[in-house]
Design a protein around this motif. Sequence first.
Motif, PDB file in Angstrom:
ATOM      1  N   GLY A 337     -24.611 -20.489  -0.215  1.00 38.01           N
ATOM      2  CA  GLY A 337     -25.457 -21.666  -0.306  1.00 38.01           C
ATOM      3  C   GLY A 337     -25.545 -22.343   1.043  1.00 38.01           C
ATOM      4  N   SER A 338     -26.113 -23.543   1.047  1.00 37.95           N
ATOM      5  CA  SER A 338     -26.210 -24.346   2.261  1.00 37.95           C
ATOM      6  C   SER A 338     -25.006 -25.262   2.366  1.00 37.95           C
ATOM      7  N   VAL A 339     -24.408 -25.300   3.545  1.00 40.21           N
ATOM      8  CA  VAL A 339     -23.207 -26.108   3.758  1.00 40.21           C
ATOM      9  C   VAL A 339     -23.613 -27.559   3.991  1.00 40.21           C
ATOM     10  N   GLN A 340     -23.028 -28.457   3.210  1.00 40.31           N
ATOM     11  CA  GLN A 340     -23.308 -29.882   3.359  1.00 40.31           C
ATOM     12  C   GLN A 340     -22.161 -30.637   4.007  1.00 40.31           C
ATOM     13  N   ALA A 341     -20.920 -30.199   3.796  1.00 43.98           N
ATOM     14  CA  ALA A 341     -19.758 -30.874   4.377  1.00 43.98           C
ATOM     15  C   ALA A 341     -18.651 -29.856   4.558  1.00 43.98           C
ATOM     16  N   VAL A 342     -17.818 -30.069   5.597  1.00 41.37           N
ATOM     17  CA  VAL A 342     -16.734 -29.150   5.940  1.00 41.37           C
ATOM     18  C   VAL A 342     -15.473 -29.955   6.210  1.00 41.37           C
ATOM     19  N   SER A 343     -14.342 -29.511   5.675  1.00 41.75           N
ATOM     20  CA  SER A 343     -13.039 -30.072   6.043  1.00 41.75           C
ATOM     21  C   SER A 343     -12.033 -28.935   6.121  1.00 41.75           C
ATOM     22  N   VAL A 344     -11.047 -29.090   6.996  1.00 46.07           N
ATOM     23  CA  VAL A 344     -10.020 -28.065   7.202  1.00 46.07           C
ATOM     24  C   VAL A 344      -8.648 -28.713   7.081  1.00 46.07           C
ATOM     25  N   THR A 345      -7.793 -28.124   6.262  1.00 40.96           N
ATOM     26  CA  THR A 345      -6.424 -28.605   6.100  1.00 40.96           C
ATOM     27  C   THR A 345      -5.500 -27.416   5.901  1.00 40.96           C
ATOM     28  N   ASP A 346      -4.503 -27.285   6.778  1.00 37.91           N
ATOM     29  CA  ASP A 346      -3.451 -26.270   6.625  1.00 37.91           C
ATOM     30  C   ASP A 346      -4.021 -24.875   6.364  1.00 37.91           C
ATOM     31  N   GLY A 347      -4.981 -24.459   7.163  1.00 40.32           N
ATOM     32  CA  GLY A 347      -5.504 -23.103   7.061  1.00 40.32           C
ATOM     33  C   GLY A 347      -6.517 -22.876   5.962  1.00 40.32           C
ATOM     34  N   GLU A 348      -6.908 -23.934   5.276  1.00 42.93           N
ATOM     35  CA  GLU A 348      -7.910 -23.815   4.210  1.00 42.93           C
ATOM     36  C   GLU A 348      -9.158 -24.602   4.599  1.00 42.93           C
ATOM     37  N   VAL A 349     -10.314 -23.999   4.380  1.00 43.88           N
ATOM     38  CA  VAL A 349     -11.587 -24.667   4.614  1.00 43.88           C
ATOM     39  C   VAL A 349     -12.189 -25.034   3.265  1.00 43.88           C
ATOM     40  N   LEU A 350     -12.468 -26.311   3.071  1.00 40.17           N
ATOM     41  CA  LEU A 350     -13.182 -26.769   1.885  1.00 40.17           C
ATOM     42  C   LEU A 350     -14.615 -27.097   2.277  1.00 40.17           C
ATOM     43  N   LEU A 351     -15.547 -26.572   1.503  1.00 39.81           N
ATOM     44  CA  LEU A 351     -16.969 -26.784   1.758  1.00 39.81           C
ATOM     45  C   LEU A 351     -17.623 -27.423   0.546  1.00 39.81           C
ATOM     46  N   VAL A 352     -18.568 -28.302   0.803  1.00 41.49           N
ATOM     47  CA  VAL A 352     -19.531 -28.691  -0.224  1.00 41.49           C
ATOM     48  C   VAL A 352     -20.788 -27.880   0.048  1.00 41.49           C
ATOM     49  N   ARG A 353     -21.185 -27.060  -0.913  1.00 36.86           N
ATOM     50  CA  ARG A 353     -22.366 -26.216  -0.752  1.00 36.86           C
ATOM     51  C   ARG A 353     -23.375 -26.533  -1.848  1.00 36.86           C
ATOM     52  N   SER A 354     -24.629 -26.235  -1.571  1.00 38.26           N
ATOM     53  CA  SER A 354     -25.673 -26.383  -2.581  1.00 38.26           C
ATOM     54  C   SER A 354     -26.844 -25.493  -2.181  1.00 38.26           C
ATOM     55  N   ARG A 355     -27.794 -25.379  -3.059  1.00 44.45           N
ATOM     56  CA  ARG A 355     -29.076 -24.749  -2.789  1.00 44.45           C
ATOM     57  C   ARG A 355     -30.145 -25.542  -3.526  1.00 44.45           C
ATOM     58  N   ILE A 356     -31.387 -25.212  -3.290  1.00 42.78           N
ATOM     59  CA  ILE A 356     -32.455 -25.870  -4.043  1.00 42.78           C
ATOM     60  C   ILE A 356     -32.197 -25.756  -5.539  1.00 42.78           C
ATOM     61  N   ASP A 357     -31.626 -24.617  -5.958  1.00 42.62           N
ATOM     62  CA  ASP A 357     -31.385 -24.375  -7.382  1.00 42.62           C
ATOM     63  C   ASP A 357     -29.903 -24.438  -7.753  1.00 42.62           C
ATOM     64  N   LEU A 358     -29.062 -25.072  -6.920  1.00 40.18           N
ATOM     65  CA  LEU A 358     -27.628 -25.178  -7.198  1.00 40.18           C
ATOM     66  C   LEU A 358     -27.144 -26.571  -6.839  1.00 40.18           C
TER      67      LEU A 358
END
Length: 658
Positions: A337-358
């Motif tokens: 999907g499209s990445v809206q936000a990114v954060s990194v903590t202790d080797g893990e990447v958390l993303l907020v993703r979406s698409r037109i249909d998601l």
Amino acid sequence: MLLTQPRVQAAHRHGSGLLIEAELRRSGRRALVPFVLGYGQEPGGKTVLEHAHAGAASVTITDGGGYLFLSDRRPGPDPDGYGGRCLWQHRPQTPREPRLVLGAPDGVVSYAAAGTTAVAAVWMRVEAGCLAEDRRLRAADTPERATATLVRADLWPRSQYHRPGEVLRLLRAALPDGAGAPELLELNLDQDVRLTGELALTPDGLRCAAGVARFLRGGHRRHGLLLFALSDPAGARALWADEDDLSEPVASDDGTWFACTAERVARPGLGPRQETVLVAADGSGLVRAAPGHPDWLRPRAWSSPDTLLCVGEEAGLRHLWRLRTGDGTLERLEVGGSVQAVSVTDGEVLLVRSRIDLPPEVVSLPAETPDVAGSGRPRPPVLVTAPAAAAAPTGRMEKLTYRAPDGSTWYSRLCLPAAAPGHELPVLVWCHGGPLLSWTDWSWRWNPWPFVAEGYAVLMLDPPLSLGYGQRAVERGWGRWTSEVAAVAAAQVQDALTHPMLDAGRVAAMGASFGGYLSLALATLLPSLRLAVSHAGWADFAAVARVCDLHWHWLREYGTVDGTPAYRAESLSLDAIGPRTRVLLSHGCEDTHVPVGESRAMYRSLERRGVDVELMLLPDEAHGICRPANAAAWFRWVLGACHASLGSPSLVKGSLSR
């Protein structure tokens, strides 16, 4: 359904739990309320909500299991001297009682925190030498206090750069508990320079990068960085790149660099381009990290001292890229999907993703993505939570390609019901704003699926100036909004209407801001268009450019208002809108990007000629429509006009008089 769903903005790993920043609709509140939601896991793995902070956003994880956030909650029984948002510290031992770190009479605009230090941008009286003096000056105000404001360069009495008698300043507070009075950082800024509120700190909390704007003669503007050691703010060094504006600083893990977005200073005939640059933390140098990349890479987070995570548009998605700053190696990470936000903590990447249909959801990736065992393929992201899953559409989407006679290729998305309806569908053509945007994300405001559910097909255009299609697409439309962008968009519509499921005789166009302008432009180019809907749009380029707060952008694209014929050449002639086309205009009365007078002028011009035109004014809105009740009223108004102008969506082609 859409109005009741949580709107996820960002996600952060917090120990073994999860912090979600989201906007929620609350009973009795006119606007959506931002929340920080803290989730934990029960022994069986079930996720449970453990705490929540209302009116809260902008989380920074700190040591010891806590985190910082901004909130408009009132500090204690005596809130005098505090206004707007304050900086708070969540403490795991007392999750319902956060501790006040820093507040100000007019609130905290933004902050950055690292190590044992937080730096915050706050509004203060020009003559105040400290926060206490600022409070005393405000307390001494009387109702008769003059509000007359002498303005220069930025011709608005209140903007992100100044307010009547006030200026944005930086305060430093000690962490973890904000002990002692905040310290005013004395910065020696030139008279024509203002802070923007952008802030970043190196991980040791010793050096700061602050966004600054310089107002130049003739309405021009430049953006740069102010770099300084917190121990010596008077020695701050302003960095102005010769050919680029600098913004969005992100400090590297080792404190050596601030990664920034560099945008080429455009001029008539030469469009902007964006790329990632590395600025030495002491301001001694600037390095282009991925020069010439076509996807306009912008930095979002560091996953190690030499690995930077960036985002960039390509063909309708905002991808995640891993950039090795040592050798410039780039790797695109598939996130679905499209990445809206990114954060990194202790080797893990958390993303907020979406698409037109998601709808937006949170997924997890390891910072160093391992291969799926034995396959050589990267491991796909893991779904963490999907708070708005109930809003997922039941329709489907097709990608359409238009090949122009000159050999160029342009794309659009067609949103349709899941099952073939057995008859041709009336069409709503949607034009995105920007104009340097594209249809990449789920949108709560411009969401096609409620209209699809009503029986319409929604055609979402990406004409020239849309991002994700290379620099040539930008240059094609730069300074040629009507002669090129609108002309290509009209050809895209005509080509798409050959689709067997679409009724070419029942077509409407709509959009906001640049999309509002483009919908009106389509009405001048496509006589068969039955309805044009424009929110915060315009027709007279010079009229808007002269008075809006984005005057500097118009100068870059079209030149001086009174000395460049392109303003008149590219402006719309509303006389070309025929009597069979109905027009809906809407506008927020607090809009500074496109002042409301433009829609009033267009209404009077169209109404005088006998065009069926309506004008909806929104007294408490700015450029967009933010209040849920206003958005719902706008939707009902537009949907009713679609029904009236295009006929029943279930009506078979040919049975409606044209």
